[in-house]
Design a protein around this motif. Structure first.
Motif, mmCIF file in Angstrom:
data_model
loop_
_atom_site.group_PDB
_atom_site.id
_atom_site.type_symbol
_atom_site.label_atom_id
_atom_site.label_comp_id
_atom_site.label_asym_id
_atom_site.label_seq_id
_atom_site.Cartn_x
_atom_site.Cartn_y
_atom_site.Cartn_z
ATOM 1 N N CYS A 126 0.860 -1.189 0.000
ATOM 2 C CA CYS A 126 0.000 0.000 0.000
ATOM 3 C C CYS A 126 0.893 1.235 0.000
ATOM 4 O O CYS A 126 1.554 1.527 1.003
ATOM 5 C CB CYS A 126 -0.921 -0.006 1.205
ATOM 6 S SG CYS A 126 -1.905 -1.518 1.336
ATOM 7 N N CYS A 135 0.661 -7.500 -5.350
ATOM 8 C CA CYS A 135 0.196 -6.265 -6.003
ATOM 9 C C CYS A 135 0.564 -5.049 -5.169
ATOM 10 O O CYS A 135 0.790 -5.134 -3.963
ATOM 11 C CB CYS A 135 -1.324 -6.300 -6.202
ATOM 12 S SG CYS A 135 -1.909 -7.606 -7.318
ATOM 13 N N PHE A 182 -9.237 -1.223 0.214
ATOM 14 C CA PHE A 182 -8.010 -2.027 0.182
ATOM 15 C C PHE A 182 -7.911 -2.941 1.401
ATOM 16 O O PHE A 182 -7.345 -4.040 1.334
ATOM 17 C CB PHE A 182 -6.786 -1.111 0.084
ATOM 18 C CG PHE A 182 -6.444 -0.347 1.340
ATOM 19 C CD1 PHE A 182 -5.374 -0.732 2.139
ATOM 20 C CD2 PHE A 182 -7.178 0.766 1.725
ATOM 21 C CE1 PHE A 182 -5.048 -0.029 3.287
ATOM 22 C CE2 PHE A 182 -6.856 1.484 2.862
ATOM 23 C CZ PHE A 182 -5.792 1.073 3.655
ATOM 24 N N ALA A 235 -8.237 -6.758 -9.083
ATOM 25 C CA ALA A 235 -7.311 -6.845 -7.953
ATOM 26 C C ALA A 235 -7.471 -8.163 -7.201
ATOM 27 O O ALA A 235 -6.482 -8.816 -6.843
ATOM 28 C CB ALA A 235 -7.531 -5.671 -7.013
ATOM 29 N N LEU A 250 -1.510 -1.541 -9.420
ATOM 30 C CA LEU A 250 -2.907 -1.282 -9.756
ATOM 31 C C LEU A 250 -3.081 0.224 -9.953
ATOM 32 O O LEU A 250 -2.856 1.007 -9.031
ATOM 33 C CB LEU A 250 -3.820 -1.783 -8.641
ATOM 34 C CG LEU A 250 -3.703 -3.282 -8.324
ATOM 35 C CD1 LEU A 250 -4.414 -3.618 -7.028
ATOM 36 C CD2 LEU A 250 -4.255 -4.121 -9.467
ATOM 37 N N GLN A 309 1.129 -3.607 -15.334
ATOM 38 C CA GLN A 309 0.172 -2.818 -14.568
ATOM 39 C C GLN A 309 -1.258 -3.207 -14.921
ATOM 40 O O GLN A 309 -1.546 -3.564 -16.069
ATOM 41 C CB GLN A 309 0.423 -1.328 -14.793
ATOM 42 C CG GLN A 309 1.807 -0.910 -14.328
ATOM 43 C CD GLN A 309 2.025 0.575 -14.338
ATOM 44 O OE1 GLN A 309 1.084 1.350 -14.454
ATOM 45 N NE2 GLN A 309 3.280 1.001 -14.207
ATOM 46 N N ILE A 365 -0.900 -1.073 -4.483
ATOM 47 C CA ILE A 365 -2.064 -0.211 -4.656
ATOM 48 C C ILE A 365 -1.775 1.129 -3.986
ATOM 49 O O ILE A 365 -0.988 1.201 -3.039
ATOM 50 C CB ILE A 365 -3.322 -0.882 -4.046
ATOM 51 C CG1 ILE A 365 -4.591 -0.125 -4.431
ATOM 52 C CG2 ILE A 365 -3.198 -1.001 -2.535
ATOM 53 C CD1 ILE A 365 -5.873 -0.855 -4.022
ATOM 54 N N CYS A 416 -7.228 -0.701 -11.523
ATOM 55 C CA CYS A 416 -7.528 -0.804 -10.097
ATOM 56 C C CYS A 416 -9.042 -0.887 -9.897
ATOM 57 O O CYS A 416 -9.712 0.112 -9.622
ATOM 58 C CB CYS A 416 -6.956 0.396 -9.351
ATOM 59 S SG CYS A 416 -7.073 0.239 -7.557
ATOM 60 N N ASP A 417 -9.556 -2.084 -10.036
ATOM 61 C CA ASP A 417 -10.954 -2.347 -9.705
ATOM 62 C C ASP A 417 -11.017 -3.613 -8.856
ATOM 63 O O ASP A 417 -10.082 -4.408 -8.828
ATOM 64 C CB ASP A 417 -11.812 -2.483 -10.965
ATOM 65 C CG ASP A 417 -11.354 -3.604 -11.882
ATOM 66 O OD1 ASP A 417 -11.540 -4.774 -11.522
ATOM 67 O OD2 ASP A 417 -10.790 -3.316 -12.959
ATOM 68 N N GLY A 474 -5.606 7.241 -4.042
ATOM 69 C CA GLY A 474 -6.172 7.437 -5.362
ATOM 70 C C GLY A 474 -6.130 8.869 -5.850
ATOM 71 O O GLY A 474 -5.292 9.677 -5.454
ATOM 72 N N HIS A 489 -5.178 3.683 -12.201
ATOM 73 C CA HIS A 489 -6.482 4.157 -12.678
ATOM 74 C C HIS A 489 -6.827 3.451 -14.002
ATOM 75 O O HIS A 489 -5.985 3.353 -14.903
ATOM 76 C CB HIS A 489 -6.432 5.661 -12.895
ATOM 77 C CG HIS A 489 -7.779 6.305 -12.989
ATOM 78 N ND1 HIS A 489 -8.632 6.110 -14.057
ATOM 79 C CD2 HIS A 489 -8.438 7.144 -12.141
ATOM 80 C CE1 HIS A 489 -9.741 6.781 -13.874
ATOM 81 N NE2 HIS A 489 -9.656 7.426 -12.718
#
Length: 387
Positions: A169, A241, A270, A231, A202, A223, A243, A226-227, A247, A204
């Motif tokens: 993260c 991954c 997340f 994911a 992940l 890449q 993230i 990010c949905d 955002g 946009h």
């Protein structure tokens, strides 16, 4: 009278020359900052974070000088490749969507037909992930070659992505997620430390589904959009991954010169994803990321923030003229990686209470990680707030 006039001019000139020298001294190597403090706000009383960023950049320049390494992209062939690829990628990341829209609006019918055909083909057959380009970029070690650093604030061997997929993260978002990309995801040394073959970033959905050309290159580098569905599938098949929980809304806060703002107060997706897939949460923070493309000096921030939240797109100042006057992020970006947080037993539909407790534990661990490492990273007085 003439003698007094000449004497007066000689007396005044040093002061004027001193002011000009102080202003244009900002152009001395490493050349990167426009000398307009009244516009960028670096001289304001509350611009502590921006001043620390500038000081960190100066220390990086001195470190290059101490090792007799010219701070230029062409100091080595490997470094030049990394800077060129990064600058082209970040430049296309920003301009490809707008350029395509302009071409469709004002281009000839041939241009419009070509664009339509391109989208038809690339929508039906998406560019696949290719290990060779990914490994090539990782071998360049672009971050380390340009004065950036990775700080592993966890016990050796504590993060092993070969036995269990992890969810890295990254904070803050900045404009390009440059720190986590070049210090972790595309760094062979970092991948060895966490024992991962690769890390899937992940991003946009527009970047990998819509924006022309850049979407194909980003997919080749692994890449993913990010949905939730994408994911979860990636983690369930064993892919580690990365993230960026903040955002688009966190991008709006990037460039603030007073303190670091992390958009996390009501971001729970997340955390729920980690519980569903049993993927440990790994806090990753990059010092200097939010100011790596310069301060956001555009006025009416509260209004811009509301509009950005409403349309889910950042409305802020963007400058692609940064380090060496190219879209390469400025500053000594230092990425710190903390201890993994186990989400507990997997659960397909976790309760709000469980998600909330894990979210609180993660935020607390992230803030402690920042406080524990900020002096080592060169930002000893940084203040961080959750928004």
């Amino acid at each position: 009278r003439l003698l007094r006039s000449a004497t007066a001019r000689r007396a005044v000139r040093p002061r004027s020359t001193g002011r000009r020298a102080a202003m244009f001294a900002r152009f001395r190597p490493p050349w990167w900052h426009v000398p307009l403090p009244w516009l960028t706000g670096e001289d304001a009383d509350d611009a502590a974070l921006w001043r620390e960023h500038l000081a960190s950049r100066t220390r990086m320049g001195k470190a290059f000088a101490e090792t007799n390494t010219p701070d230029w992209p062409w100091s080595s062939w490997t470094r030049f490749q990394g800077v060129a690829l990064t600058s082209v990628t970040f430049g296309a990341w920003t301009l490809s969507g707008a350029s395509c829209a302009l071409a469709l609006a004002f281009g000839s019918w041939r241009v419009r037909v070509a664009i339509a055909l391109y989208f038809c083909v690339t929508t039906v057959k998406k560019a696949p992930f290719l290990a060779a380009p990914y490994n090539y970029v990782a071998r360049l070690e672009t971050g380390a070659a340009n004065g950036w650093r990775l700080v592993c604030a966890f016990k050796p061997g504590a993060i092993d992505c070969s036995t269990r997929p992890h969810l890295l993260c990254s904070h803050p978002h900045g404009l390009f997620c440059a720190g986590v990309s070049l210090n972790v995801i595309h760094s062979r040394n970092a991948l060895r430390v966490i024992n991962a073959r690769r890390v899937r970033l992940l991003v946009h959905p527009l970047l990998v589904n819509v924006f022309p050309l850049i979407k194909d290159w980003l997919r080749v580098l692994g890449q993913l959009p990010c949905d939730r569905t994408t994911a979860r599938k990636a983690l369930e098949r064993g892919e580690t991954c990365a993230i960026v929980p903040g955002g688009v809304r966190e991008v709006v806060w990037a460039g603030r010169v007073d303190k670091e703002h992390l958009y996390l107060s009501d971001v729970y997706g997340f955390v729920k994803l980690a519980i569903q897939t049993n993927a440990p949460l790994v806090p990753v923070y990059t010092f200097g990321e939010s100011l790596s493309m310069g301060p956001d000096w555009v006025p009416f921030f509260p209004t811009r923030k509301k509009l950005s939240y409403l349309i889910n797109a950042p409305i802020r100042f963007v400058s692609l003229c940064q380090r060496w006057f190219v879209p390469f992020p400025n500053g000594a970006l230092v990425t710190v990686v903390g201890d993994a947080i186990d989400p507990g037993p997997p659960e397909n539909d976790p309760s709000r209470d469980r998600v909330g407790k894990l979210h609180a534990a993660y935020v607390d661990a992230l803030l402690k990680l920042i406080e524990r490492t900020k002096s080592e990273a060169g930002y000893p007085t940084q203040k961080t707030v959750i928004v």
